[in-house]
Motif scaffolding. Structure first.
Motif, mmCIF file in Angstrom:
data_model
loop_
_atom_site.group_PDB
_atom_site.id
_atom_site.type_symbol
_atom_site.label_atom_id
_atom_site.label_comp_id
_atom_site.label_asym_id
_atom_site.label_seq_id
_atom_site.Cartn_x
_atom_site.Cartn_y
_atom_site.Cartn_z
ATOM 1 N N ASP A 109 9.289 5.460 5.638
ATOM 2 C CA ASP A 109 10.724 5.693 5.590
ATOM 3 C C ASP A 109 11.297 5.834 6.989
ATOM 4 O O ASP A 109 12.341 5.268 7.323
ATOM 5 C CB ASP A 109 11.000 6.956 4.769
ATOM 6 C CG ASP A 109 12.424 6.989 4.226
ATOM 7 O OD1 ASP A 109 12.985 5.912 3.944
ATOM 8 O OD2 ASP A 109 12.984 8.091 4.094
ATOM 9 N N VAL A 110 10.605 6.568 7.856
ATOM 10 C CA VAL A 110 11.088 6.815 9.214
ATOM 11 C C VAL A 110 11.018 5.547 10.074
ATOM 12 O O VAL A 110 11.973 5.213 10.797
ATOM 13 C CB VAL A 110 10.276 7.946 9.872
ATOM 14 C CG1 VAL A 110 10.569 8.035 11.366
ATOM 15 C CG2 VAL A 110 10.589 9.279 9.215
ATOM 16 N N LEU A 111 9.884 4.828 9.980
ATOM 17 C CA LEU A 111 9.669 3.673 10.855
ATOM 18 C C LEU A 111 10.226 2.379 10.275
ATOM 19 O O LEU A 111 10.439 1.409 11.007
ATOM 20 C CB LEU A 111 8.172 3.509 11.144
ATOM 21 C CG LEU A 111 7.511 4.677 11.885
ATOM 22 C CD1 LEU A 111 6.012 4.438 12.019
ATOM 23 C CD2 LEU A 111 8.145 4.871 13.252
ATOM 24 N N GLY A 112 10.403 2.340 8.966
ATOM 25 C CA GLY A 112 10.962 1.147 8.334
ATOM 26 C C GLY A 112 10.020 -0.024 8.240
ATOM 27 O O GLY A 112 10.447 -1.143 7.930
ATOM 28 N N ASP A 113 8.728 0.204 8.504
ATOM 29 C CA ASP A 113 7.744 -0.877 8.471
ATOM 30 C C ASP A 113 6.399 -0.298 8.054
ATOM 31 O O ASP A 113 5.853 0.570 8.747
ATOM 32 C CB ASP A 113 7.635 -1.533 9.845
ATOM 33 C CG ASP A 113 6.582 -2.641 9.896
ATOM 34 O OD1 ASP A 113 6.210 -3.161 8.824
ATOM 35 O OD2 ASP A 113 6.132 -2.977 11.008
ATOM 36 N N PRO A 114 5.843 -0.756 6.933
ATOM 37 C CA PRO A 114 4.572 -0.190 6.477
ATOM 38 C C PRO A 114 3.419 -0.414 7.443
ATOM 39 O O PRO A 114 2.523 0.420 7.551
ATOM 40 C CB PRO A 114 4.330 -0.888 5.135
ATOM 41 C CG PRO A 114 5.184 -2.107 5.162
ATOM 42 C CD PRO A 114 6.368 -1.754 5.986
ATOM 43 N N VAL A 115 3.412 -1.552 8.158
ATOM 44 C CA VAL A 115 2.324 -1.814 9.103
ATOM 45 C C VAL A 115 2.383 -0.830 10.264
ATOM 46 O O VAL A 115 1.353 -0.277 10.690
ATOM 47 C CB VAL A 115 2.373 -3.271 9.598
ATOM 48 C CG1 VAL A 115 1.367 -3.501 10.719
ATOM 49 C CG2 VAL A 115 2.101 -4.229 8.443
ATOM 50 N N ALA A 116 3.569 -0.577 10.781
ATOM 51 C CA ALA A 116 3.719 0.411 11.854
ATOM 52 C C ALA A 116 3.302 1.791 11.371
ATOM 53 O O ALA A 116 2.651 2.553 12.110
ATOM 54 C CB ALA A 116 5.159 0.432 12.350
ATOM 55 N N ALA A 117 3.658 2.145 10.130
ATOM 56 C CA ALA A 117 3.274 3.441 9.571
ATOM 57 C C ALA A 117 1.755 3.558 9.467
ATOM 58 O O ALA A 117 1.167 4.587 9.818
ATOM 59 C CB ALA A 117 3.924 3.628 8.209
ATOM 60 N N LEU A 118 1.099 2.511 8.996
ATOM 61 C CA LEU A 118 -0.360 2.525 8.858
ATOM 62 C C LEU A 118 -1.036 2.622 10.225
ATOM 63 O O LEU A 118 -2.034 3.334 10.384
ATOM 64 C CB LEU A 118 -0.827 1.273 8.112
ATOM 65 C CG LEU A 118 -0.530 1.271 6.614
ATOM 66 C CD1 LEU A 118 -0.587 -0.144 6.056
ATOM 67 C CD2 LEU A 118 -1.507 2.172 5.869
ATOM 68 N N ASP A 119 -0.501 1.924 11.210
ATOM 69 C CA ASP A 119 -1.074 1.996 12.556
ATOM 70 C C ASP A 119 -0.956 3.411 13.124
ATOM 71 O O ASP A 119 -1.863 3.885 13.821
ATOM 72 C CB ASP A 119 -0.384 0.993 13.485
ATOM 73 C CG ASP A 119 -0.792 -0.449 13.211
ATOM 74 O OD1 ASP A 119 -1.818 -0.659 12.525
ATOM 75 O OD2 ASP A 119 -0.075 -1.366 13.678
ATOM 76 N N GLU A 120 0.153 4.099 12.814
ATOM 77 C CA GLU A 120 0.321 5.473 13.292
ATOM 78 C C GLU A 120 -0.714 6.399 12.648
ATOM 79 O O GLU A 120 -1.300 7.255 13.318
ATOM 80 C CB GLU A 120 1.731 5.972 12.988
ATOM 81 C CG GLU A 120 2.800 5.463 13.921
ATOM 82 C CD GLU A 120 2.556 5.885 15.369
ATOM 83 O OE1 GLU A 120 2.082 7.018 15.601
ATOM 84 O OE2 GLU A 120 2.834 5.068 16.265
ATOM 85 N N VAL A 121 -0.943 6.237 11.345
ATOM 86 C CA VAL A 121 -1.934 7.085 10.676
ATOM 87 C C VAL A 121 -3.336 6.759 11.190
ATOM 88 O O VAL A 121 -4.174 7.650 11.329
ATOM 89 C CB VAL A 121 -1.850 6.921 9.145
ATOM 90 C CG1 VAL A 121 -2.906 7.778 8.454
ATOM 91 C CG2 VAL A 121 -0.470 7.322 8.645
ATOM 92 N N CYS A 122 -3.601 5.502 11.497
ATOM 93 C CA CYS A 122 -4.888 5.136 12.100
ATOM 94 C C CYS A 122 -5.108 5.892 13.404
ATOM 95 O O CYS A 122 -6.206 6.413 13.660
ATOM 96 C CB CYS A 122 -4.947 3.630 12.359
ATOM 97 S SG CYS A 122 -5.254 2.626 10.887
#
Length: 344
Positions: A109-122
């Motif tokens: 929701d914050v980043l607007g991109d699931p790939v960016a969100a997944l990279d952050e959790v990685c």
């Protein structure tokens, strides 16, 4: 053995086992990417998907956990891994939600991109690898199922991953909605750049086959220079593959992706009652020199058929050694050369 980049496609517990096995091969596998189905509509994932219109995060969270579940030498990292997998109890609004699902939902929701969100959790979890959705858009599975009415031959249509996975009828084929979904471009690039691609194990119609129904991803699988390995399930699953033999799993794979060729099929030695039948079916989709590999890869608990990641890693090491031997033999002129068909 040359260091390799590996991509594993699937979802749920099957993908978790494959990723854990690949991590155990870190002396030969230098980079692991998970490509995950995004059609779940049940449980915590289904609730978040319906309420927020986002990708279902559950299978993505499981893949993150597999790639982050390390040796525990970093206490902070180990705590975050435990937290991501923690599921709330009780009866309130949070009951049943995994913390990792909520974390992914918030980041998307914050980043607007699931790939960016997944990279952050990685980065947060110290993941050694990458987790990608097969599409940036949440998808729906539909199936043609027989045996639901008085006429056992009459076909019915059912919609939704949970409905397909738990149907009392016999699934004949599946497709996705929208009909030609957009692939995640990073997932397509990872498959094209890979040295090794693994498909399966997992819920066959709802976690494995959907990857072959995304046109760009299917094309990447068919044209990649990677060695392709199908890892078969240990047993038929109640519902979607009830009564399926190992060769029937391969047959429906070929039905949903005509022309797909693979370099190896890996099956549990105790799960193949008639090897000749499996070999005959596999011949139609194996490249020249490809073969069926049998190995004891099942976990000890017989009540829930699961792959043992350590045993699976040993079996995959043997498959990789066979690939290396085949390449050496080909270079020496003792094996059949690759043909144009191999890369079509």
């Amino acid at each position: 053995m040359t260091a390799l980049k590996a991509v594993a496609l699937g979802g749920g517990h099957g993908l978790h086992a494959t990723l854990t096995a690949l991590r155990a091969l870190d002396d030969v596998i230098t980079e692991v990417t998970a490509v995950v189905t995004v059609a779940d509509d049940g449980g915590s994932s289904g609730r978040l998907r319906r309420e927020l219109g986002m990708l279902p995060p559950g299978d993505l969270r499981m893949a993150l956990s597999a790639l982050a579940d390390g040796d525990g030498t970093d206490p902070a990292e180990a705590l975050w891994v435990r937290l991501v997998q923690h599921r709330f109890g009780g009866t309130g609004a949070l009951a049943g939600h995994a913390v990792g699902n909520l974390l992914l939902a918030g980041l998307m929701d914050v980043l607007g991109d699931p790939v960016a969100a997944l990279d952050e959790v990685c980065r947060l979890l110290g993941v050694r690898g990458r987790v990608l959705p097969m599409s940036r858009d949440p998808l729906d599975i539909e199936a043609e199922v027989t045996g639901l009415g008085d006429d056992p031959r009459a076909a019915s249509r059912i919609r939704g991953q949970v409905a397909v996975a738990s149907t009392p009828g016999r699934v004949q084929r599946v497709w996705l909605r929208p009909e030609r979904p957009r692939a995640c471009s990073e997932a397509v690039a990872a498959v094209r750049a890979a040295d090794l691609v693994l498909l399966g194990p997992g819920s066959w119609f709802t976690s494995v086959l959907p990857h072959l129904l995304v046109p760009e991803l299917r094309d990447a699988l068919m044209t990649t220079r990677a060695q392709r390995v199908v890892v078969l399930n240990l047993a038929p699953e109640p519902g979607e593959t009830a009564g399926f033999s190992p060769e029937q799993h391969l047959a429906v794979l070929a039905q949903h992706a005509p022309g797909l060729l693979v370099d190896a099929v890996l099956a549990d030695v105790a799960a193949v009652p008639v090897l000749q039948q499996l070999n005959r079916t596999a011949e139609t989709m194996l490249v020249p020199g490809g073969r069926v590999h049998l190995a004891p890869v099942a976990a000890a608990d017989p009540t829930v058929p699961r792959h043992d990641p350590t045993a699976l890693a040993l079996a995959l090491r043997a498959v990789l050694a066979a690939f290396a031997q085949r390449r050496t033999g080909r270079h020496r002129g003792t094996d059949r050369p690759e043909t144009a068909e191999r890369r079509t």
